[in-house]
Each structure stands twice: as C-alpha cells, then as structure tokens.
Design a protein around this motif. Structure first.
Motif, mmCIF file in Angstrom:
data_model
loop_
_atom_site.group_PDB
_atom_site.id
_atom_site.type_symbol
_atom_site.label_atom_id
_atom_site.label_comp_id
_atom_site.label_asym_id
_atom_site.label_seq_id
_atom_site.Cartn_x
_atom_site.Cartn_y
_atom_site.Cartn_z
ATOM 1 N N GLU A 2 0.823 -1.205 0.000
ATOM 2 C CA GLU A 2 0.000 0.000 0.000
ATOM 3 C C GLU A 2 0.861 1.260 0.000
ATOM 4 N N LEU A 3 2.111 1.136 0.489
ATOM 5 C CA LEU A 3 3.005 2.285 0.594
ATOM 6 C C LEU A 3 3.907 2.439 -0.620
ATOM 7 N N ASP A 4 3.765 1.560 -1.604
ATOM 8 C CA ASP A 4 4.545 1.697 -2.832
ATOM 9 C C ASP A 4 4.073 2.922 -3.598
ATOM 10 N N ILE A 5 4.997 3.534 -4.324
ATOM 11 C CA ILE A 5 4.678 4.781 -5.012
ATOM 12 C C ILE A 5 3.528 4.597 -5.998
ATOM 13 N N GLN A 6 3.461 3.443 -6.676
ATOM 14 C CA GLN A 6 2.389 3.216 -7.645
ATOM 15 C C GLN A 6 1.025 3.228 -6.947
ATOM 16 N N ASN A 7 0.975 2.651 -5.749
ATOM 17 C CA ASN A 7 -0.299 2.615 -5.019
ATOM 18 C C ASN A 7 -0.615 3.948 -4.363
ATOM 19 N N ILE A 8 0.410 4.700 -4.000
ATOM 20 C CA ILE A 8 0.171 6.022 -3.424
ATOM 21 C C ILE A 8 -0.526 6.921 -4.432
ATOM 22 N N ILE A 9 -0.011 6.942 -5.662
ATOM 23 C CA ILE A 9 -0.572 7.880 -6.644
ATOM 24 C C ILE A 9 -1.918 7.408 -7.186
#
Length: 608
Positions: A53-60
């Motif tokens: 959930e904290l990966d950049i892809q999921n953040i954006i």
C-alpha cells in the motif's frame, strides 16, 4: 504415519522440551506456547504484501489519499494501532511472535537436542524437520523481500547473498547459523539507508540479538527479530511519507482532474460505490426546497447553484432530520463532515448551557455585566465535565446533564454573591430544566448559529471561487487543527450574553467556515458536472435564487438573519424517550480497506 500424527508428535516434543524452563513454569504457559505454534498465523505482522500500500504506484492511485492530501499540512502514513483493527493487529502480532519463539524451541529439540532426535515409526526425520519449519523461513523471506524493496538496485545482490533463505535454514539445521552476524550486517545496511534518528533503534536490535545468543535466550532473540521487522516497516513508512511530501504539490493541483476521471470511469464501468441516481435525486430536492421566483436579472445561474449547494451542506451539519443526510458522493469527506457536525453540535449545547447560566444568575439577583474571567471559568468547568464525551452527540450532554446543571447553578450563585446551596429538590429541578432546554431550544440555537455560519461560508466561497486547488490549500488549511476544547471567544463585559450570535466567536467560526468552504468548493467542481447539474435530463431548473429568509448571498458577508424568538427558559421537560438523536451522515461505502495503515487528516475527530 499420518500427517496429523506427525503434527501431534511435534507438539509433544515441544511441550516436553520447554518443561522445566523458568519462562514456562506452569502448565498453562506451556499449553499457550503449544497452542500458538499450532494455531497462530504463519506470516509476520508485516510483509511485502501488507506494505505494498506504501509503494509509489499505489500512493498515486489511492483515491482517499489523493483527496485527503488537500486538507492536511502534515498528512502522512502511520500504522493503524487504534480501535478494533488496531486491537486485532496487536493480537495477531502477539500470537505470531509467541509461535515463532515456540518454533525456535522446536528447532533446538529437533536439530541440537540431547539425546539426538529419533523419529518413531517409519517416517523419515526430514518429514519432521519440514513440518516444523512453518514461520522462520517466511520471516527470512519477508526480511529479504522488504529489504530489497527499500534499498537501491546496486545493493540487491548483497541482500540476496546474506539472506539466502534456503542456505539459512540449512545452517540452522546444522547448528551453524550465526544470527548475530546476520543482524549486524543488516544493521549496517539499514544505517546506510535510513535516517540517523533510527540508529539508536538499530543498535538496540543488535544488542538484543547479542544478549539472546550469548544466553541462549530464544525469547530475547525473537524480540530482536521483532525489532528488525518493525524497523523495516518504519523505513517503508519513512520512504512513503517522503514521497508524499515531494508529490504533494502535484497531487493537490491535479485533484479535480484526477477525481473527475476516476469517478466517471467507475460509473461508466459500473464499478462505482456511489449511488449516482440517489445523488441526482438529492440535488433535485435541494433545488425544489430552496427555490423561489427569479427576481434578479443580474443573478448568475452558476453562482446560484453553488449557493444552493453550499446552503444544503451547511444545513446538513445542523439538521437532525435523516432526510437531509448528504448523498454518498461525499464518501471521501465523511470523516471531515462528521467531525464538523460533532463540533457544531457541541457548540450549540454549550450555548444552551450559557443561556441557562445567564438566566439563573438573574434569578439569583445578579443583573450586572459578566467578566471575561467568569466566562472563562464557566467554559473551563463545563469542558472539564464533558471531557472525552465531547463529540459524541446529544446523548453525551444528556448523560452529563446532572453534573452540568449542578456546575451552572454553582457558578450562577457565585457570581450573584451567594454561598452555593443545594438540596435534592433544587438539584432535580435544575437538571430537568437543563434537559428540557437541550430538547426544546436546540433548534433555536442551532438555527441562529447556522445563519451566521452560512454567511461566513458563502463569504469564504465568494473569496476563493476562482482559486486553484493549490490556492485553496494554501489559504484554507493554513491554520492549525482545532483543539478538543471548544474555543469560545468571550464577549466584552458590557454585553450580557455568551451567545455566538450576539458576540460572534470569530476565530472559531472562521475556522469552521474555511473547512466547510474548502470541502464545498472541491466537491462542487468534481461532482457538479457528474451528478448534480443535469438540467436537460432531470427537468429540474437550477436557475433559482435563495429564499429571502435567511437573506444570505455570496456578497452578503456582513448580513445575518434574525433568529426566531427564544423558547421559555425552563419549559416543561420532554419525556426522555422523545429526545431526538442526531443520525450519522450517510456517506456510502468506504473505499476498500487498506492493509493496516492510515493517512492522518486533521479534521478527523479522533484518524485503516
């Protein structure tokens, strides 16, 4: 031998191995250890998947975060360790680490025990070894995967070499695994890449592992591994929060464009959690309820729609009518609106208490002005009585009414120069009076505050109507989050009232109006063309004006409506079962729950 027989025999080996150890002196402790090995989760509380959930892809692509980032200067991810989910997470963690401790004890018995392990029956010893390895390999895999997700590509080979899970398990089986060396290497790698503020925690982890290895204390060794996985989670949070800070300007500026496309895509593909038709019906009802004849040729239709919408949102914060609940298009603002509704309701109840104080002191013979010190004293006393009950609705005020009425009466007698005197009859009558005021004058006080707040909201909207999302953020989220104690602004001593409508608490109302207008402006720009402004389809004309009562427009920042006449000071008490309870605002389905992290937003009453 059957698989179940192997498992049961492993349990017996474990129980007999720890028997006599001081840490497991009782039968109950040994049974708990065995039960944890048998039943506890096999994965650590933190895994690569849970941290994804904290990966950049999921953040954006996180719609909730991309919306929330508009409302909080210090928005960041943090572990969700509160509430039912936090308690569940703590229980999961406790059981897992106890089971890991049990597994290490079982390894000691199987691999280095005296006398050497000799399986019974025809089952090969390797079967027992395989069945015993339920959690430790997965813990090493987790450390390996999360470390690789945190360090640069140039360090991946180093991680692969030092955290070869198959090799580590072979070393454990042969009794040559050097856990101290492994943790020391990991500590050096962490210090290369994490903030210096984490160094003390890293050193503590290494110290625990050295201590546990020297004393052959598996409990301490497990605590060190727990520290290690906890640090990996913290590092992942640090990286994610750093990325949010860097991306924040872009995320905010792209809010309206992104959310429009997001919601439209889900509606078109029938994946939306929003009841689109219900939102359209709600807007049609808003227009119908607030419409009057078009009397101004210069009135802009788009501006009028926004006024109607703003008035409906403000009204929902004061209403106890479930028919005025907002549609689930507001689901991303549900926590903020719920917090605003609670604050408004508490303000109204405080005003009722102050009104009772004003009347009682006159009844006790005090007709002079009230000093600021007295106002502060009364406010502080009532706030202390309510304590953590603030924000929990009318029932909390009714529940505390006896203590509140006693304190109001005591303060009224003190200002009148009397020694506080109470008897059972007076206490009961005062309590009944306050409860009846809560029941019967809430609407009066609420409508008065609503009229004043609506003027300020419309004034704020008028000021920022052409502002970009970034400009809204910079202008409307500049003030610190509100405190838990209602900050009333006291009136000059010459004014004989505590009311916010005769003595407007500018700081508090300004804060409320900014937060409301920010929600209104973003929501309207996103959802108006999707769900509300459907003139041709619905046949409902939105080219309407606000009704003359209260006479509030975007340009009428200094105008306020005349409140209705107040109810009698102590009307006949209403039956307790007739007390209306404010319903929770309808917000529709929440976003899909995350893996245990939440992004904190200052408007929340307490921050998945």
């Amino acid at each position: 031998m059957a698989e179940r027989d192997v498992a049961e025999e492993l349990m017996e080996y474990l129980k007999s191995h720890v028997e006599g150890m001081p840490s497991y002196g009782s039968e109950a402790q040994r049974d708990e250890l065995v039960a944890a090995f048998r039943q506890a989760p096999t994965l650590p509380p933190v895994t690569k998947q849970s941290l994804s959930e904290l990966d950049i892809q999921n953040i954006i692509s996180n719609i909730k975060l991309r919306h929330d980032v508009n409302f909080d200067k210090d928005l960041s991810f943090r572990p969700n360790n509160e509430g039912p989910r936090g308690q569940q997470k703590a229980r999961y963690s406790d059981r897992y680490w106890l089971a890991l401790e049990a597994e290490l004890h079982l390894y000691t018995r199987l691999f280095q025990g005296t006398p050497p392990f000799r399986p019974s029956g025809l089952v090969n010893a390797s079967v027992y070894f395989q069945r015993a390895q339920r959690r430790v390999p997965k813990a090493f895999e987790t450390i390996h995967e999360v470390l690789k997700s945190l360090v640069p590509d140039r360090d991946h080979q180093r991680v692969d070499e030092h955290l070869d899970v198959r090799m580590l398990m072979q070393e454990i089986e042969r009794g040559v695994c050097d856990m101290v060396a492994l943790v020391e290497w990991t500590a050096r790698l962490l210090k290369e890449h994490c903030a210096p503020m984490r160094d003390e925690w890293v050193d503590k982890m290494v110290g625990r592992m050295r201590e546990g290895a020297a004393a052959h204390d598996l409990k301490t060794i497990v605590l060190s591994l727990q520290d290690l996985i906890g640090m990996l989670e913290t590092m992942k949070l640090d990286v994610a929060n750093h990325q949010i800070r860097n991306l924040k300007p872009l995320l905010i500026e792209d809010t309206i464009n992104y959310e429009k496309h997001y919601h439209l895509d889900r509606i078109v593909n029938k994946r939306s959690k929003v009841n689109f038709e219900a939102a359209q019906r709600w807007w049609a009802c808003v227009v119908q309820d607030l419409q009057v004849q078009h009397t101004s040729a210069t009135k802009d239709a788009a501006r009028t729609r926004l006024e109607l919408f703003s008035q409906a949102v403000v009204s929902s914060l004061f209403s106890r009518d479930v028919q005025q609940e907002l549609p689930d298009t507001f689901y991303l603002d549900s926590d903020r609106l719920r917090a605003l509704k609670s604050e408004v309701e508490d303000l109204v109840h405080f005003e009722i208490c102050f009104s009772m104080f004003s009347q009682l002191r006159k009844n006790f013979g005090h007709v002079g002005a009230v000093s600021n010190a007295t106002r502060d004293r009364v406010r502080s006393s009532l706030s202390a009585i309510m304590g953590e009950s603030m924000g929990h609705g009318s029932q909390a005020w009714i529940y505390n009414s006896e203590s509140l009425s006693l304190e109001i009466s005591r303060q009224a007698q003190l200002i009148a120069g009397r020694s506080p005197f109470f008897d059972h009859h007076n206490l009961q009558a005062t309590n009944e009076c306050l409860r009846s005021l809560f029941h019967n004058t809430f609407t009066f006080h609420a409508s008065t505050l609503e009229a004043v707040l609506l003027v300020q909201v419309l004034g704020s909207i008028n000021k920022h109507i052409n502002s970009s999302p970034t400009e809204l953020y910079n202008s409307l989220v500049a003030s610190p989050p509100p405190t838990s104690t209602p900050p009333f602004i006291t009136a000059p001593p010459t004014i004989d009232t505590f009311s916010f409508y005769n003595n407007t608490p500018q700081d508090r109302l300004s804060d409320l109006s900014k937060r409301i207008s920010h929600i209104v402006l973003l929501h309207w720009r996103i959802w108006a063309p999707i769900a509300y402004v459907q003139d041709d389809a619905s046949g409902v004309s939105t080219h309407l004006l606000l009704p003359p009562q209260p006479a509030v427009t975007l340009s009428a920042q200094s105008q306020s409506a005349s409140p209705p006449p107040p109810a009698p000071m102590c009307p006949a008490p209403a039956p307790e079962h007739d007390v209306p309870v404010v319903g929770l605002m309808k917000t529709g389905e929440p976003p899909d729950p995350g893996s245990g992290y939440e992004n904190g937003v200052s408007d929340q009453t307490s921050l998945p």
